[in-house]
Design a protein around this motif. Structure first.
Motif, PDB file in Angstrom:
ATOM      1  N   LEU A 184       0.807  -1.224   0.000  1.00  0.00           N
ATOM      2  CA  LEU A 184       0.000   0.000   0.000  1.00  0.00           C
ATOM      3  C   LEU A 184       0.838   1.270   0.000  1.00  0.00           C
ATOM      4  N   ASN A 185       1.799   1.360   0.894  1.00  0.00           N
ATOM      5  CA  ASN A 185       2.536   2.605   1.060  1.00  0.00           C
ATOM      6  C   ASN A 185       3.747   2.369   1.946  1.00  0.00           C
ATOM      7  N   VAL A 186       4.648   3.307   1.932  1.00  0.00           N
ATOM      8  CA  VAL A 186       5.787   3.330   2.848  1.00  0.00           C
ATOM      9  C   VAL A 186       5.746   4.666   3.570  1.00  0.00           C
ATOM     10  N   GLY A 187       5.410   4.619   4.844  1.00  0.00           N
ATOM     11  CA  GLY A 187       5.298   5.842   5.630  1.00  0.00           C
ATOM     12  C   GLY A 187       6.277   5.866   6.769  1.00  0.00           C
ATOM     13  N   THR A 188       5.846   6.432   7.896  1.00  0.00           N
ATOM     14  CA  THR A 188       6.734   6.596   9.032  1.00  0.00           C
ATOM     15  C   THR A 188       6.316   5.774  10.247  1.00  0.00           C
ATOM     16  N   ALA A 189       5.309   4.926  10.112  1.00  0.00           N
ATOM     17  CA  ALA A 189       4.932   4.056  11.230  1.00  0.00           C
ATOM     18  C   ALA A 189       6.112   3.171  11.600  1.00  0.00           C
ATOM     19  N   HIS A 190       6.431   3.115  12.889  1.00  0.00           N
ATOM     20  CA  HIS A 190       7.547   2.311  13.423  1.00  0.00           C
ATOM     21  C   HIS A 190       8.903   2.793  12.929  1.00  0.00           C
ATOM     22  N   ASP A 225       1.242   5.805  -6.761  1.00  0.00           N
ATOM     23  CA  ASP A 225       1.386   7.162  -6.231  1.00  0.00           C
ATOM     24  C   ASP A 225       2.462   7.270  -5.155  1.00  0.00           C
ATOM     25  N   ASP A 226       3.075   6.153  -4.771  1.00  0.00           N
ATOM     26  CA  ASP A 226       4.119   6.137  -3.752  1.00  0.00           C
ATOM     27  C   ASP A 226       5.424   5.695  -4.415  1.00  0.00           C
ATOM     28  N   PRO A 227       6.382   6.610  -4.590  1.00  0.00           N
ATOM     29  CA  PRO A 227       7.609   6.262  -5.324  1.00  0.00           C
ATOM     30  C   PRO A 227       8.366   5.086  -4.727  1.00  0.00           C
ATOM     31  N   LEU A 228       8.388   4.964  -3.399  1.00  0.00           N
ATOM     32  CA  LEU A 228       9.107   3.865  -2.784  1.00  0.00           C
ATOM     33  C   LEU A 228       8.429   2.525  -3.032  1.00  0.00           C
ATOM     34  N   VAL A 229       7.107   2.541  -3.138  1.00  0.00           N
ATOM     35  CA  VAL A 229       6.379   1.307  -3.452  1.00  0.00           C
ATOM     36  C   VAL A 229       6.517   0.978  -4.934  1.00  0.00           C
ATOM     37  N   ARG A 230       6.356   1.979  -5.757  1.00  0.00           N
ATOM     38  CA  ARG A 230       6.443   1.752  -7.200  1.00  0.00           C
ATOM     39  C   ARG A 230       7.807   1.167  -7.578  1.00  0.00           C
ATOM     40  N   ALA A 231       8.853   1.589  -6.879  1.00  0.00           N
ATOM     41  CA  ALA A 231      10.201   1.102  -7.166  1.00  0.00           C
ATOM     42  C   ALA A 231      10.356  -0.386  -6.856  1.00  0.00           C
ATOM     43  N   MET A 232       9.434  -0.961  -6.096  1.00  0.00           N
ATOM     44  CA  MET A 232       9.514  -2.383  -5.769  1.00  0.00           C
ATOM     45  C   MET A 232       9.271  -3.275  -6.981  1.00  0.00           C
ATOM     46  N   ALA A 233       8.802  -2.691  -8.085  1.00  0.00           N
ATOM     47  CA  ALA A 233       8.591  -3.476  -9.304  1.00  0.00           C
ATOM     48  C   ALA A 233       9.879  -4.156  -9.752  1.00  0.00           C
ATOM     49  N   SER A 234      11.028  -3.530  -9.437  1.00  0.00           N
ATOM     50  CA  SER A 234      12.315  -4.103  -9.855  1.00  0.00           C
ATOM     51  C   SER A 234      12.752  -5.257  -8.956  1.00  0.00           C
ATOM     52  N   ARG A 235      12.004  -5.496  -7.875  1.00  0.00           N
ATOM     53  CA  ARG A 235      12.399  -6.531  -6.914  1.00  0.00           C
ATOM     54  C   ARG A 235      11.573  -7.802  -7.041  1.00  0.00           C
ATOM     55  N   PHE A 243      -1.865   0.587  -9.026  1.00  0.00           N
ATOM     56  CA  PHE A 243      -3.119   1.246  -8.692  1.00  0.00           C
ATOM     57  C   PHE A 243      -2.817   2.638  -8.164  1.00  0.00           C
ATOM     58  N   GLY A 244      -3.785   3.536  -8.290  1.00  0.00           N
ATOM     59  CA  GLY A 244      -3.615   4.883  -7.758  1.00  0.00           C
ATOM     60  C   GLY A 244      -4.363   5.908  -8.587  1.00  0.00           C
ATOM     61  N   GLU A 245      -4.080   7.157  -8.329  1.00  0.00           N
ATOM     62  CA  GLU A 245      -4.701   8.237  -9.087  1.00  0.00           C
ATOM     63  C   GLU A 245      -3.823   8.692 -10.242  1.00  0.00           C
ATOM     64  N   SER A 246      -2.621   8.163 -10.333  1.00  0.00           N
ATOM     65  CA  SER A 246      -1.731   8.461 -11.442  1.00  0.00           C
ATOM     66  C   SER A 246      -2.334   7.993 -12.760  1.00  0.00           C
ATOM     67  N   GLY A 247      -2.110   8.759 -13.811  1.00  0.00           N
ATOM     68  CA  GLY A 247      -2.610   8.368 -15.124  1.00  0.00           C
ATOM     69  C   GLY A 247      -1.966   7.101 -15.641  1.00  0.00           C
ATOM     70  N   GLU A 248      -0.843   6.700 -15.055  1.00  0.00           N
ATOM     71  CA  GLU A 248      -0.153   5.494 -15.478  1.00  0.00           C
ATOM     72  C   GLU A 248      -0.642   4.252 -14.737  1.00  0.00           C
ATOM     73  N   ALA A 249      -1.519   4.423 -13.776  1.00  0.00           N
ATOM     74  CA  ALA A 249      -2.011   3.285 -13.005  1.00  0.00           C
ATOM     75  C   ALA A 249      -2.938   2.418 -13.843  1.00  0.00           C
ATOM     76  N   ASP A 250      -2.822   1.118 -13.687  1.00  0.00           N
ATOM     77  CA  ASP A 250      -3.714   0.187 -14.383  1.00  0.00           C
ATOM     78  C   ASP A 250      -5.131   0.258 -13.830  1.00  0.00           C
ATOM     79  N   VAL A 251      -5.219   0.439 -12.523  1.00  0.00           N
ATOM     80  CA  VAL A 251      -6.514   0.616 -11.848  1.00  0.00           C
ATOM     81  C   VAL A 251      -6.447   1.972 -11.159  1.00  0.00           C
ATOM     82  N   ARG A 252      -7.313   2.886 -11.559  1.00  0.00           N
ATOM     83  CA  ARG A 252      -7.186   4.257 -11.069  1.00  0.00           C
ATOM     84  C   ARG A 252      -8.552   4.869 -10.768  1.00  0.00           C
ATOM     85  N   ALA A 253      -8.492   6.001 -10.067  1.00  0.00           N
ATOM     86  CA  ALA A 253      -9.707   6.750  -9.742  1.00  0.00           C
ATOM     87  C   ALA A 253      -9.686   8.086 -10.467  1.00  0.00           C
ATOM     88  N   GLU A 254     -10.828   8.467 -10.961  1.00  0.00           N
ATOM     89  CA  GLU A 254     -11.002   9.791 -11.557  1.00  0.00           C
ATOM     90  C   GLU A 254     -12.219  10.453 -10.935  1.00  0.00           C
TER      91      GLU A 254
END
Length: 471
Positions: A184-190, A225-235, A243-254
């Motif tokens: 989902l995201n990479v934030g500051t929890a923990h 929409d989260d650069p740190l998550v999106r970068a996981m594609a290489s892993r 997914f997200g609100e980005s126009g490049e998302a396969d599943v997105r919201a408008e």
């Protein structure tokens, strides 16, 4: 759980049978660690904790119908004795999920895991029998217990995975190997435990590393929409779905917007079409959660219409997470006190601001735990945000961290009684009881250790409210 004989379980976990007259007897009920949850045919898992030792309940659970006890020592009743109960529980979970053949969906993230897990489950169970993590039991004990609750009819197993360090998620995926992994995201929890967001990203990305290759059905669902998550594609060798609100998302919201009551509405776009969604949940942050659930469901063959309908009908399944209750006098209480981190605090405050168009808004906030060196800055920032969102009054509850919340609000431009620091939950309740009026909306939120749910419960208590004390 699927039916297994005691002899088979002993072989799977590498244990020895003790006081079992018939090793062919089967476990047909749930696997539980709480003696109060025992049913006929259960397997009771005896953990030796600091205050309570499950072995002490062995005779009682067998008398209540348990088939046997999974224990670290003989207990005088039917038992499978192992060197380490937690390791044995994990081995049993792995054996069961391998036999089941259900599709395993695992998800992780710094914020929104439980709410998204509940959404994924509510969407998928419209298509087929689905078992999912109750509440946020997402660790090395809760996760295998959830997996063991699956049966032969289970088609989808949705598992929330938490992490407090590098290697935790890798361990969990070894117990329950997912075919679909959602980050989902990479934030500051923990962040105080991890040391930084990059380390958090390293830990969360262990989920996509564990997925099978795309040719074998593996799917990594990542937040565009989260650069740190999106970068996981290489892993990962799995198929990547964004997914997200980005126009490049396969599943997105408008066309994202909020209703007058603060519920999100948007147009859901998938590779197979689009459909409108208006959610029952509160807060714009649920749009991202809904898109994540939609991406998983789309990969599992559900139509966009089915997904949109399910999202529009989904509710909150886990307690104290944006639970919205209107009192008979017109005061609305939003109990979001299960846990808190900077990302979820900001989301909750924005939801409060959207809900309070007809009256005053109150933010009753407490400490966000495990922030390490970032604690002062993050509490200060949340206090400032409350002012920027025009929250009518911030009530900061507790010790030094609460004072940082109040100071942030003051420095941002709060004056007079717009923000106040009170010592404890009872003081907060006393203040609110004396000042609330019809049309007000009250948000209650803090880390779990603070226990601010008692404030929400006291405010919702019926009868002689002035005589109800916070415990």
């Amino acid at each position: 759980m699927i039916a297994l004989s005691l002899a088979e379980i002993a072989a799977v976990v590498g244990g020895q049978t003790h006081d079992i007259p018939d090793p062919s007897a089967q476990v047909t009920g749930p696997v539980v660690r709480d003696s109060r949850e025992v049913e006929p045919g259960s397997l009771f898992v005896a953990f030796a904790g600091e205050r309570v030792d499950g072995h002490d309940f062995a005779a009682a659970v067998v008398e209540a119908g348990a088939a046997a006890v999974l224990a670290s020592r003989p207990v005088g009743v039917p038992a499978i004795v192992v060197d380490d109960v937690q390791t044995a529980l994990g081995a049993l979970a792995r054996h069961v999920v391998d036999k089941l053949g259900a599709t395993l969906v695992a998800l992780t993230g710094s914020a929104g895991k439980t709410s998204t897990k509940d959404l994924v489950a509510q969407v998928l169970r419209r298509a087929a029998p689905t078992v999912f993590t109750p509440g946020s039991l997402n660790n090395e004990i809760g996760l295998p217990l959830t997996a063991l609750s699956a049966t032969e009819e289970t088609k989808f197993l949705v598992l929330e995975m938490g992490a407090r360090g590098i290697g935790h998620i890798r361990y969990l995926t070894g117990l329950t190997p997912p075919r679909i992994g959602l980050v989902l995201n990479v934030g500051t929890a923990h962040i105080g435990e991890f040391g930084g967001r990059e380390q958090i990203a390293q830990a969360k990305g262990e989920l996509v590393e564990a997925l099978p290759a795309a040719a074998d059905g593996g799917v990594a669902v990542l937040n565009a929409d989260d650069p740190l998550v999106r970068a996981m594609a290489s892993r990962t060798a799995a198929k990547v779905v964004l997914f997200g609100e980005s126009g490049e998302a396969d599943v997105r919201a408008e066309n994202v917007r909020l209703t007058d009551s603060g519920q999100p509405s948007f147009s859901l776009h998938t590779p197979s079409g689009c459909s409108d969604v208006t959610m029952r949940l509160y807060g714009e942050h649920h749009v991202s959660n809904a898109l994540a659930a939609a991406a998983v469901a789309h990969e599992l063959g559900m139509s966009v219409t089915e997904i949109a309908t399910a999202l529009s009908e989904a509710g909150s399944l886990s307690r104290w997470r944006m639970e919205v209750t209107e009192r008979p006098d017109g005061v609305t209480i939003v109990n979001d006190a299960y846990n808190a981190n900077p990302e979820s605090m900001r989301a909750a405050l924005r939801a409060l601001a959207a809900m309070g168009k007809g009256g005053r808004t109150w933010a009753v906030l407490g400490k966000m735990a495990e922030l390490g060196d970032e604690a002062l800055a993050e509490h200060d920032a949340v206090g400032r945000l409350a002012v920027r969102l025009n929250v009518s009054k911030l009530v900061a509850v507790g010790g030094i961290e609460a004072s940082w919340l109040q100071l942030g609000a003051y420095n941002e431009g709060s004056w007079g009684e717009e923000s106040v620091h009170v010592s404890d939950a009872q003081a907060a309740v006393d203040l609110l009881r004396s000042e609330l009026r019809p049309g007000d909306v009250v948000l209650v939120k803090a880390s779990r250790s603070v226990g601010l749910e008692s404030v929400a419960q006291a405010l919702l208590a019926t009868g002689a409210e002035g005589e109800v004390a916070v415990r």
